[in-house]
Design a protein around this motif. Structure first.
Motif, PDB file in Angstrom:
ATOM      1  N   ILE A  47       0.182  30.761 -15.827  1.00  0.00           N
ATOM      2  CA  ILE A  47      -0.988  29.963 -16.626  1.00  0.00           C
ATOM      3  C   ILE A  47      -0.347  28.562 -17.374  1.00  0.00           C
ATOM      4  N   ALA A  48       0.856  28.693 -17.525  1.00  0.00           N
ATOM      5  CA  ALA A  48       1.560  27.617 -18.354  1.00  0.00           C
ATOM      6  C   ALA A  48       1.253  26.291 -17.679  1.00  0.00           C
ATOM      7  N   ALA A  49       0.611  25.252 -18.675  1.00  0.00           N
ATOM      8  CA  ALA A  49       0.269  24.090 -18.486  1.00  0.00           C
ATOM      9  C   ALA A  49       1.306  23.085 -18.046  1.00  0.00           C
ATOM     10  N   VAL A  50       1.377  22.509 -16.851  1.00  0.00           N
ATOM     11  CA  VAL A  50       2.428  21.612 -16.505  1.00  0.00           C
ATOM     12  C   VAL A  50       2.034  20.285 -16.290  1.00  0.00           C
ATOM     13  N   PHE A  51       2.731  19.183 -17.227  1.00  0.00           N
ATOM     14  CA  PHE A  51       2.391  17.933 -17.182  1.00  0.00           C
ATOM     15  C   PHE A  51       3.486  16.981 -16.324  1.00  0.00           C
ATOM     16  N   ILE A  52       3.231  16.332 -15.586  1.00  0.00           N
ATOM     17  CA  ILE A  52       4.150  15.745 -14.598  1.00  0.00           C
ATOM     18  C   ILE A  52       4.194  14.005 -15.163  1.00  0.00           C
ATOM     19  N   MET A  53       5.026  13.584 -15.656  1.00  0.00           N
ATOM     20  CA  MET A  53       5.092  12.234 -16.069  1.00  0.00           C
ATOM     21  C   MET A  53       4.780  11.210 -15.206  1.00  0.00           C
ATOM     22  N   PRO A  54       3.849  10.491 -15.604  1.00  0.00           N
ATOM     23  CA  PRO A  54       3.312   9.506 -14.506  1.00  0.00           C
ATOM     24  C   PRO A  54       4.147   8.530 -14.038  1.00  0.00           C
ATOM     25  N   GLY A  55       4.326   7.944 -12.683  1.00  0.00           N
ATOM     26  CA  GLY A  55       5.229   7.028 -12.242  1.00  0.00           C
ATOM     27  C   GLY A  55       4.499   6.011 -11.549  1.00  0.00           C
ATOM     28  N   PRO A  56       4.631   4.692 -11.949  1.00  0.00           N
ATOM     29  CA  PRO A  56       3.836   3.556 -11.551  1.00  0.00           C
ATOM     30  C   PRO A  56       3.960   3.486  -9.874  1.00  0.00           C
ATOM     31  N   ALA A  57       5.108   3.720  -9.193  1.00  0.00           N
ATOM     32  CA  ALA A  57       5.269   3.241  -7.938  1.00  0.00           C
ATOM     33  C   ALA A  57       6.063   4.249  -6.987  1.00  0.00           C
ATOM     34  N   SER A  58       6.253   4.017  -5.872  1.00  0.00           N
ATOM     35  CA  SER A  58       7.033   4.786  -5.057  1.00  0.00           C
ATOM     36  C   SER A  58       8.471   5.012  -5.412  1.00  0.00           C
ATOM     37  N   TYR A  59       9.010   3.692  -5.986  1.00  0.00           N
ATOM     38  CA  TYR A  59      10.707   3.665  -6.297  1.00  0.00           C
ATOM     39  C   TYR A  59      10.736   3.417  -7.736  1.00  0.00           C
ATOM     40  N   VAL A  60       9.668   3.668  -8.623  1.00  0.00           N
ATOM     41  CA  VAL A  60       9.762   3.517 -10.018  1.00  0.00           C
ATOM     42  C   VAL A  60       8.886   4.802 -10.441  1.00  0.00           C
ATOM     43  N   GLY A  61       9.631   5.720 -10.923  1.00  0.00           N
ATOM     44  CA  GLY A  61       8.671   7.006 -11.045  1.00  0.00           C
ATOM     45  C   GLY A  61       8.718   7.479 -12.774  1.00  0.00           C
ATOM     46  N   GLY A  62       8.233   8.657 -12.910  1.00  0.00           N
ATOM     47  CA  GLY A  62       8.100   9.097 -14.158  1.00  0.00           C
ATOM     48  C   GLY A  62       9.247   9.421 -15.139  1.00  0.00           C
ATOM     49  N   ASP A  63      10.454   9.382 -14.424  1.00  0.00           N
ATOM     50  CA  ASP A  63      11.520   9.490 -15.217  1.00  0.00           C
ATOM     51  C   ASP A  63      11.807   8.074 -16.023  1.00  0.00           C
ATOM     52  N   ILE A  64      11.378   6.981 -15.487  1.00  0.00           N
ATOM     53  CA  ILE A  64      11.449   5.749 -15.975  1.00  0.00           C
ATOM     54  C   ILE A  64      10.541   5.768 -17.222  1.00  0.00           C
TER      55      ILE A  64
ATOM     56  N   ASN B 154       0.398   2.811 -16.585  1.00  0.00           N
ATOM     57  CA  ASN B 154      -0.650   1.726 -16.005  1.00  0.00           C
ATOM     58  C   ASN B 154      -0.383   0.280 -16.511  1.00  0.00           C
ATOM     59  N   THR B 155       0.403   0.018 -17.755  1.00  0.00           N
ATOM     60  CA  THR B 155       0.874  -1.195 -18.078  1.00  0.00           C
ATOM     61  C   THR B 155       1.915  -1.980 -17.070  1.00  0.00           C
ATOM     62  N   MET B 156       2.595  -1.161 -16.479  1.00  0.00           N
ATOM     63  CA  MET B 156       3.932  -1.718 -15.736  1.00  0.00           C
ATOM     64  C   MET B 156       3.514  -2.390 -14.518  1.00  0.00           C
ATOM     65  N   THR B 157       3.957  -3.635 -14.399  1.00  0.00           N
ATOM     66  CA  THR B 157       3.806  -4.392 -13.129  1.00  0.00           C
ATOM     67  C   THR B 157       5.032  -4.296 -12.317  1.00  0.00           C
ATOM     68  N   CYS B 158       4.690  -3.759 -11.107  1.00  0.00           N
ATOM     69  CA  CYS B 158       5.986  -3.433 -10.213  1.00  0.00           C
ATOM     70  C   CYS B 158       6.139  -4.809  -9.288  1.00  0.00           C
ATOM     71  N   VAL B 159       7.437  -4.771  -9.153  1.00  0.00           N
ATOM     72  CA  VAL B 159       8.197  -5.948  -8.136  1.00  0.00           C
ATOM     73  C   VAL B 159       8.626  -5.212  -7.010  1.00  0.00           C
ATOM     74  N   ASP B 160       8.366  -5.552  -5.810  1.00  0.00           N
ATOM     75  CA  ASP B 160       8.922  -4.861  -4.376  1.00  0.00           C
ATOM     76  C   ASP B 160      10.093  -6.037  -4.095  1.00  0.00           C
ATOM     77  N   PHE B 161      11.474  -5.660  -4.305  1.00  0.00           N
ATOM     78  CA  PHE B 161      12.488  -6.324  -3.862  1.00  0.00           C
ATOM     79  C   PHE B 161      12.385  -6.530  -2.423  1.00  0.00           C
ATOM     80  N   SER B 162      12.124  -5.442  -1.934  1.00  0.00           N
ATOM     81  CA  SER B 162      12.291  -5.593  -0.139  1.00  0.00           C
ATOM     82  C   SER B 162      11.181  -6.844   0.174  1.00  0.00           C
ATOM     83  N   ASN B 163      10.370  -7.023  -0.474  1.00  0.00           N
ATOM     84  CA  ASN B 163       9.166  -8.157  -0.458  1.00  0.00           C
ATOM     85  C   ASN B 163       9.585  -9.397  -1.252  1.00  0.00           C
TER      86      ASN B 163
END
Lengths: 693, 693
Positions: free
Chosen positions: A400-417, A656-665
């Motif tokens: 029953i332990a509560a697990v919080f996953i760090m939210p990540g703004p994009a596919s290549y910038v994740g919760g670790d950042i 939610n604040t982060m603006t993500c830039v996609d370098f491939s674009n």
């Protein structure tokens, strides 16, 4: 089938689905970065081999008839696999860990084994020297089992103790006190209830809710599951109405998850977990005072399916996401067992968990479809995860332990950042900050308390030893510091744990390149200066090579060398990172002069020699006092979120604040990248101190 | 072991745990209401038989060695059971339904079988006549299997089609339109989402939430489970971003339970279920317009463990609550299958369910501990149930279907009564109303829009045929109407379904007693007038008896009789109900003259002859126009709550408003009960019309 882009006379079935080009097998395995690295595994690429498919089908047929036993020395694990399985498949089935950086493509040469007995079938590979072939070396991913056989894991491949950031008493002791008000997701609320009477005959559940209300719990928002209703009547009476109620808080609603004996002095433990692509770190935390009771780190077992996230996703598409989830869980749960054992606690005592990791790691761990992460327009399935229960994802904690996953703004910038930002805290401050996390990928954040902008660059796994002939992680025996005598060209090395040298890790590679450049062994393009041939600089298999350690000083009795191909791989990686800095600054209409602070994090960061990283052009040539090392910020951010609702909320706000830039674009990125493919850079004016140095 | 309270010379191991008295086997089985009924099974009583225990232990030992096969005719079901199992256990294992009113105590004589072949072991029983014993009759609960054997279920025991309230087109058609605004718990929300682009690259989950927000859904309160996250990426792309989202609303938080193909014209079905102690009724409802598409009713299979809630709880304590839950579910799910088949729908189409039933039925169904319901101070574990999912309780619906359980204020006044009030609506009106639900128990509510007061009286199962020699439920062949010619004493009977008579049901029993009284066959104390002996009134096994139907007119070729013991049982039951009325009125400082309306509900109510019910003193002698029949109000209330949030809320409010009186703690009740043990009553002034009639 199509024509190879480099050899138009060759038909091939390997196609890069992103660039829609064909590459022959030579091009894929030639290790020439101009050809191969341009489409290397860390960019969204997917090679389909029709031949491989055909092999699989054949193998499938025969498998129904025969199976072979494979024995892995030195430990002696045995496993039965269908005939024609690869040795890599056999190793995975036997739970024998082999690093398969390229996910079985045969292009990294890391999954080496030595044949001891038995027959085998393998195509020719340029990844092994003739000498190695004579000694019986083979690539596990390319070798099919045709009979009972025994293989040995050579000493240089055997996994050693990791040295990574964020570990050790001196680091973890500092954390206590970082969070002033401890406020877990899953609260243990002790209650002393009045027993029922004829005058006060409300139901057991209502009685408990009444008790919870007195403690300030908002009962109107409180749900309860069938399991609790089923156990309630017995527990309250057995415990004489003196109970402890576990309440989880999720968005606006709370839920009663468990009812058990009152004030029995239960331990209240939490886990902060950083799931890196390469390394996993676990902190065991006392939820009453925030003390880190124990810490452990280990190799992410998923590395058996490739070094980088793209290979992991490809593997998940092929073998199912469950396989990858199980691999990560195997590592995580074994680390949890380790930290719990060290303080003699049980997994049932763990009721709060925070996990931080990149978007792909989180999708794979939770068995959420990852395939669209690597396909235009790179969409994750989930970025802001709800709180889940440990039992739902197989984590070795109280179910029953509560697990919080760090939210990540994009596919290549994740919760670790996000976790890293949370810890370093520059999003709350004035100075314009450039933040870089160098791991298997390189994620960059630019901003301050006003705004945050982020992007990921395909740095590739070179800084963690991937794609480098003698590259390795910062395990014991890894060369982590190098200086070269400008006269004799003889190196002085320092290894992790002062063990005999077995390879070279990221910080050692940066040192080495800086030294090779300073001593003139290589020129600014990274090419070896042809005239300079002595016993340290020589040709090996038609390639210029610097010998770092001679065979007689290594446990595996082989020269540890650094080749021109290694150099080019590294220059691509550092160029990708530097181009990331300049592109992101340019998108914001800024340049390095406006950066007030540069934060470097990642397991890697701890050993980085800043001066030498500037020398090779990985880091910009700015005032050295602006650089700040902050170690493994992802695990510390997870630790903070574990203890505090405010920080969990703040993580969501950062995301939610982060603006993500996609370098491939971003067309500018490719220009910046090309300019950065020199040491330190095409534009020397950007590196005044390197020129004068 | 102790001395029998009636026979101080006898040692016995049967003890009533409530009254702490011992009773010998004769007293338990004598059917003398003065002795046995005083402690009969419908009051909180629990007999422990040490002898039975010893038998069990012996059986256990032998069982490990041998098992026997039992065949049940006429259907031929076969089952293997350990040697020395009772035939009742064998029948339950073979899924053969036998009515075991007394839960295997051997005191009701209902679980009759006829031995066809094989050996058996059984103690003597007064429940069978000598004639029956000669024919091979035996009691399943008292007979141990010692060998392979074949038994036959005699025709009078075979289950027949039920005739119950709330069924039939003319009833259910009236319901459509009862609820104007349909508002289910689990909503199906169709969404057409914009596909992701580089410019709009939010995660799939965020995209869906954005879509839901546009439909007015409060996304801040929205949770999502791991299952949905795992299926999301594939579904949205397969369906080209045209999806339907199932959202459940619970307390303040909502949850996304499922995502599937968009606007495919899915059926939206709901179920209203009334789980009675004896009978279960299921309505299948079209959630788009509220039409009742089909209805079905069946015997609650739990009756195999006893007629009343106390026996069911005792059985749950002995065999585990799961067994009882499974039995109820077997009936419910088979009825659900029936209604779904009739409209060619699948259980996956059912996404909303409301269940109404008494507190014990709900605890047993949900496998929630029921044992404290029957112990001082009579506390239910849960009274206000959270919305649960069908899959959690094994209901044959879509596993994610939202299940609302009607809240019940007390252990002996449950959600079925709240449901009844909801439908009859007197809690919204001015007139002072007395509400009675006569089923296996008798629950009474007094009040109006200002206040509600409620209590349960131990009416016992007599009105449903329990404890009456030839008593039966309102199945086909049950005598439901009786008149007796005052001259010849010959009865005229009407049976359910105009089938040959097989026994007598509640409404028939009330008719019969009224006629026996009017024709002077019995006196006001319920005793048979000794002088009156003709071929209809005779002694049978030393007991005065009225012959209702002669053997040659019955399918089982036996006389259908009504004995003085039956009469006394019935008087106890009607006395308990009438004492309930007077006690509750007195607690409120009122009398019958202040009652503006009397509502009678329950499956039973539909056939009740009010005039005759007043004649025997079951109902008060008030103006006949004040009586209102409202059939099975529990199922209609469930139907209303199924369609409307407002009614679900209103049910909770009714439940919270009700003041519960506990008669076992009200000394006045016993006095009122004793006064009511006459026909119609000790105080004839309370029944002026009966005196003059």
């Amino acid at each position: 089938m199509g024509k190879c882009i480099n050899h138009p006379d060759r038909e091939t079935s390997y196609i890069c689905l992103k660039h829609q080009v064909y590459l022959c097998e030579d091009c894929l395995t030639c290790r020439d970065p101009k050809i191969y690295c341009k489409y290397r595994s860390s960019c969204p690429i997917w090679f389909i081999s029709k031949r491989q498919q055909k092999w699989d089908e054949e193998a499938q047929k025969e498998a129904e008839e025969v199976s072979c036993e494979v024995t892995f020395l030195p430990a002696g694990q045995k496993v039965s696999v269908p005939v024609n399985s690869t040795l890599l498949v056999a190793a995975q089935a036997a739970d024998v860990h082999l690093n398969a950086s390229c996910n079985g493509k045969g292009s990294c040469g890391k999954c080496r084994l030595v044949a001891v007995s038995g027959d085998l079938k393998a195509p020719p590979t340029p990844m092994l020297t003739d000498e190695e072939k004579e000694k019986g070396y083979l690539l596990a991913c390319q070798t099919q089992v045709t009979n009972d056989m025994t293989v040995e894991i050579p000493p240089e491949v055997l996994e050693q103790k990791l040295k990574i950031a964020g570990m050790g008493r001196q680091v973890t002791d500092q954390l206590k006190g970082l969070v002033s008000e401890i406020d877990p997701m899953l609260k243990q609320i002790p209650l002393q209830l009045d027993p029922p009477t004829f005058q006060d005959s409300v139901s057991d559940l209502e009685r408990m809710n009444r008790g919870l209300k007195k403690t300030g719990c908002d009962v109107a928002k409180l749900n309860v599951g069938i399991k609790v209703m089923r156990q309630l009547a017995e527990v309250v009476r057995r415990e004489n109405w003196n109970i402890t109620v576990s309440v989880i808080r999720r968005k606006c609603a709370n839920e009663i998850l468990e009812v058990h004996a009152g004030n029995g002095g239960q331990k209240s433990l939490g886990l902060a977990i950083d799931v890196g692509t390469t390394t996993i770190v676990v902190y065991l935390v006392d939820m009453t005072d925030g003390a880190v009771l124990a810490a452990a780190a280990g190799h992410n077992r998923q590395a058996d399916c490739g070094d980088d996230v793209i290979n992991r996703i490809v593997c998940a598409e092929k073998d199912g996401v469950k396989k990858l989830s199980k691999m990560a869980l195997a590592t995580i749960n074994s680390l949890i067992g380790e930290v719990l054992d060290s303080v003699e606690s049980k997994k049932e005592d763990v009721r709060n968990v925070v996990i931080s990791g990149n978007t792909t790691m989180m999708h794979l761990l939770l068995q959420i479809e990852p395939r669209y992460i690597r396909r235009d327009p790179y969409i994750p399935t989930v970025s802001d995860f709800p709180i889940i229960k440990a039992g739902e994802i197989g984590l070795a904690a109280n179910p029953i332990a509560a697990v919080f996953i760090m939210p990540g703004p994009a596919s290549y910038v994740g919760g670790d950042i996000v976790s890293g930002i949370l810890y370093t805290g520059f999003h709350r401050e004035d100075p314009m900050t450039l933040f870089i996390d160098i791991g298997t990928n390189g994620e960059i954040v630019l901003g301050n308390k006003e705004w945050l902008m982020t992007a990921a660059c395909s740095a590739g796994p070179a800084f963690e030893g991937g794609g480098i002939r003698w590259g390795m992680r910062a395990e014991e025996g890894a060369i982590e510091k190098v200086t070269i005598d400008p006269q004799t060209l003889v190196p002085t090395i320092t290894t992790v744990g002062a063990e005999p040298p077995r390879g070279i890790c990221g910080s050692g590679i940066i040192d080495l390149i800086a030294e090779l450049l300073k001593t003139g062994i290589v020129d600014r393009s990274g090419r070896f200066v042809k005239s300079l041939v002595n016993d340290r600089v020589r040709y090996q298999e038609d390639e210029p090579t610097y010998v770092l350690v001679f065979a007689d000083q290594t446990p595996m009795e082989k020269d540890i060398v650094f080749t021109e191909s290694d150099m080019k791989n590294l220059i691509y990686s550092k160029g990708a990172v530097y181009a990331g800095f300049t592109t992101l600054l340019s998108e914001a209409g800024m340049d390095f002069s406006m950066v007030g602070r540069m934060i470097i994090t990642g397991g890697f960061g701890q050993y980085l020699n800043i001066e030498k990283a500037v020398t090779i052009g990985l880091l910009p040539d700015i005032e050295r006092s602006k650089f700040v090392y902050m170690g493994n910020s992802s695990i510390v951010g997870a630790y903070m979120a574990l203890l505090s609702t405010r920080y969990r909320q703040e993580a969501r706000e950062i995301c939610n604040t982060m603006t993500c830039v996609d370098f491939s674009n971003t067309p500018k990125y490719m220009d910046e990248f090309t300019s950065a493919l020199f040491l330190p850079h095409t534009n020397l004016e950007a590196f005044p101190s390197v020129i004068t140095g």
